[in-house]
Design a protein around this motif. Sequence first.
Motif, PDB file in Angstrom:
ATOM      1  N   ILE A 134       0.843  -1.349  -0.082  1.00 43.12           N
ATOM      2  CA  ILE A 134       0.004  -0.029  -0.043  1.00 43.12           C
ATOM      3  C   ILE A 134       0.763   1.198   0.277  1.00 43.12           C
ATOM      4  O   ILE A 134       0.623   2.139  -0.591  1.00 43.12           O
ATOM      5  N   GLU A 135       1.988   1.027   0.891  1.00 41.15           N
ATOM      6  CA  GLU A 135       2.882   2.274   0.721  1.00 41.15           C
ATOM      7  C   GLU A 135       3.488   2.619  -0.837  1.00 41.15           C
ATOM      8  O   GLU A 135       3.438   3.829  -0.993  1.00 41.15           O
ATOM      9  N   ARG A 136       3.822   1.417  -1.201  1.00 43.88           N
ATOM     10  CA  ARG A 136       4.348   1.550  -2.724  1.00 43.88           C
ATOM     11  C   ARG A 136       3.289   2.298  -3.649  1.00 43.88           C
ATOM     12  O   ARG A 136       3.866   3.105  -4.314  1.00 43.88           O
ATOM     13  N   VAL A 137       2.112   1.786  -3.469  1.00 42.92           N
ATOM     14  CA  VAL A 137       1.116   2.491  -4.696  1.00 42.92           C
ATOM     15  C   VAL A 137       0.701   3.618  -4.206  1.00 42.92           C
ATOM     16  O   VAL A 137       0.272   4.340  -5.201  1.00 42.92           O
ATOM     17  N   SER A 138       0.633   4.198  -2.925  1.00 46.81           N
ATOM     18  CA  SER A 138      -0.356   5.165  -2.621  1.00 46.81           C
ATOM     19  C   SER A 138       0.829   6.261  -2.082  1.00 46.81           C
ATOM     20  O   SER A 138       0.381   7.519  -1.913  1.00 46.81           O
ATOM     21  N   GLY A 139       1.702   5.735  -1.476  1.00 43.16           N
ATOM     22  CA  GLY A 139       2.827   6.934  -0.783  1.00 43.16           C
ATOM     23  C   GLY A 139       2.434   7.107   0.661  1.00 43.16           C
ATOM     24  O   GLY A 139       3.180   8.003   1.325  1.00 43.16           O
ATOM     25  N   VAL A 140       1.524   6.482   0.902  1.00 42.81           N
ATOM     26  CA  VAL A 140       1.061   6.544   2.597  1.00 42.81           C
ATOM     27  C   VAL A 140       2.222   5.618   3.393  1.00 42.81           C
ATOM     28  O   VAL A 140       1.941   4.603   2.985  1.00 42.81           O
ATOM     29  N   PRO A 141       2.969   6.083   4.112  1.00 49.76           N
ATOM     30  CA  PRO A 141       3.998   5.585   4.865  1.00 49.76           C
ATOM     31  C   PRO A 141       3.531   4.277   5.625  1.00 49.76           C
ATOM     32  O   PRO A 141       2.490   4.371   6.186  1.00 49.76           O
ATOM     33  N   ARG A 142       3.916   3.262   5.553  1.00 46.57           N
ATOM     34  CA  ARG A 142       3.864   2.072   6.280  1.00 46.57           C
ATOM     35  C   ARG A 142       3.627   2.606   7.914  1.00 46.57           C
ATOM     36  O   ARG A 142       3.088   1.525   8.752  1.00 46.57           O
ATOM     37  N   HIS A 143       4.468   3.473   8.232  1.00 42.06           N
ATOM     38  CA  HIS A 143       4.270   3.753   9.890  1.00 42.06           C
ATOM     39  C   HIS A 143       3.027   4.378  10.221  1.00 42.06           C
ATOM     40  O   HIS A 143       2.591   4.184  11.486  1.00 42.06           O
ATOM     41  N   VAL A 144       2.283   4.975   9.131  1.00 45.23           N
ATOM     42  CA  VAL A 144       1.105   5.308   9.384  1.00 45.23           C
ATOM     43  C   VAL A 144       0.173   4.318   9.238  1.00 45.23           C
ATOM     44  O   VAL A 144      -1.002   4.300  10.059  1.00 45.23           O
ATOM     45  N   LEU A 145       0.174   3.545   8.305  1.00 46.42           N
ATOM     46  CA  LEU A 145      -0.658   2.358   8.097  1.00 46.42           C
ATOM     47  C   LEU A 145      -0.879   1.350   9.236  1.00 46.42           C
ATOM     48  O   LEU A 145      -1.551   0.886   9.789  1.00 46.42           O
ATOM     49  N   ARG A 146       0.388   0.906   9.675  1.00 47.77           N
ATOM     50  CA  ARG A 146       0.511  -0.172  10.647  1.00 47.77           C
ATOM     51  C   ARG A 146       1.590   0.371  11.568  1.00 47.77           C
ATOM     52  O   ARG A 146       2.738  -0.137  11.727  1.00 47.77           O
ATOM     53  N   PRO A 147       1.571   1.322  12.531  1.00 51.00           N
ATOM     54  CA  PRO A 147       2.389   1.748  13.476  1.00 51.00           C
ATOM     55  C   PRO A 147       2.903   0.701  14.560  1.00 51.00           C
ATOM     56  O   PRO A 147       3.756   0.943  14.928  1.00 51.00           O
ATOM     57  N   ASP A 148       1.967  -0.332  14.630  1.00 51.63           N
ATOM     58  CA  ASP A 148       2.286  -1.418  15.449  1.00 51.63           C
ATOM     59  C   ASP A 148       3.619  -2.067  15.038  1.00 51.63           C
ATOM     60  O   ASP A 148       4.338  -2.945  15.888  1.00 51.63           O
ATOM     61  N   LEU A 149       3.658  -2.343  13.728  1.00 49.54           N
ATOM     62  CA  LEU A 149       4.725  -3.050  13.039  1.00 49.54           C
ATOM     63  C   LEU A 149       5.719  -2.115  12.543  1.00 49.54           C
ATOM     64  O   LEU A 149       7.097  -2.665  12.590  1.00 49.54           O
ATOM     65  N   TYR A 150       5.330  -1.004  12.182  1.00 48.68           N
ATOM     66  CA  TYR A 150       6.470   0.089  11.538  1.00 48.68           C
ATOM     67  C   TYR A 150       6.758   1.080  12.656  1.00 48.68           C
ATOM     68  O   TYR A 150       6.117   2.430  12.099  1.00 48.68           O
ATOM     69  N   PRO A 151       6.966   1.398  13.673  1.00 47.17           N
ATOM     70  CA  PRO A 151       7.243   2.585  14.499  1.00 47.17           C
ATOM     71  C   PRO A 151       8.143   3.452  13.917  1.00 47.17           C
ATOM     72  O   PRO A 151       9.067   3.098  13.139  1.00 47.17           O
ATOM     73  N   VAL A 152       7.901   4.802  14.025  1.00 49.45           N
ATOM     74  CA  VAL A 152       8.719   5.886  13.568  1.00 49.45           C
ATOM     75  C   VAL A 152       9.835   5.838  14.321  1.00 49.45           C
ATOM     76  O   VAL A 152       9.778   5.905  15.774  1.00 49.45           O
TER      77      VAL A 152
END
Length: 81
Positions: free
Chosen positions: A58-76
């Motif tokens: 989703i990050e690749r196709v939309s540009g919405v960062p993975r840490h926004v989509l799944r902060p539990d898996l990809y913390p900032v």
Amino acid sequence: MDQDPKERIKAERRAALNAACDLVGGEAKLGELLGKSRSHVSTWKLRGMIPAEMAIPIERVSGVPRHVLRPDLYPVEEAST
């Protein structure tokens, strides 16, 4: 009255997924770009959670960062000082 923390998290994730949909042209288009159906995307919105394996695509196709989509898996990561 404050919102339940779990519901707040779901709302934030729905907002992130809505942003991804808006950026690519809707639920159907996001599903198409991911090789999924529109109903998959709709279900993710309803649940307030995307599958772990979909965050990076989703990050690749939309540009919405993975840490926004799944902060539990990809913390900032905090900036080092």
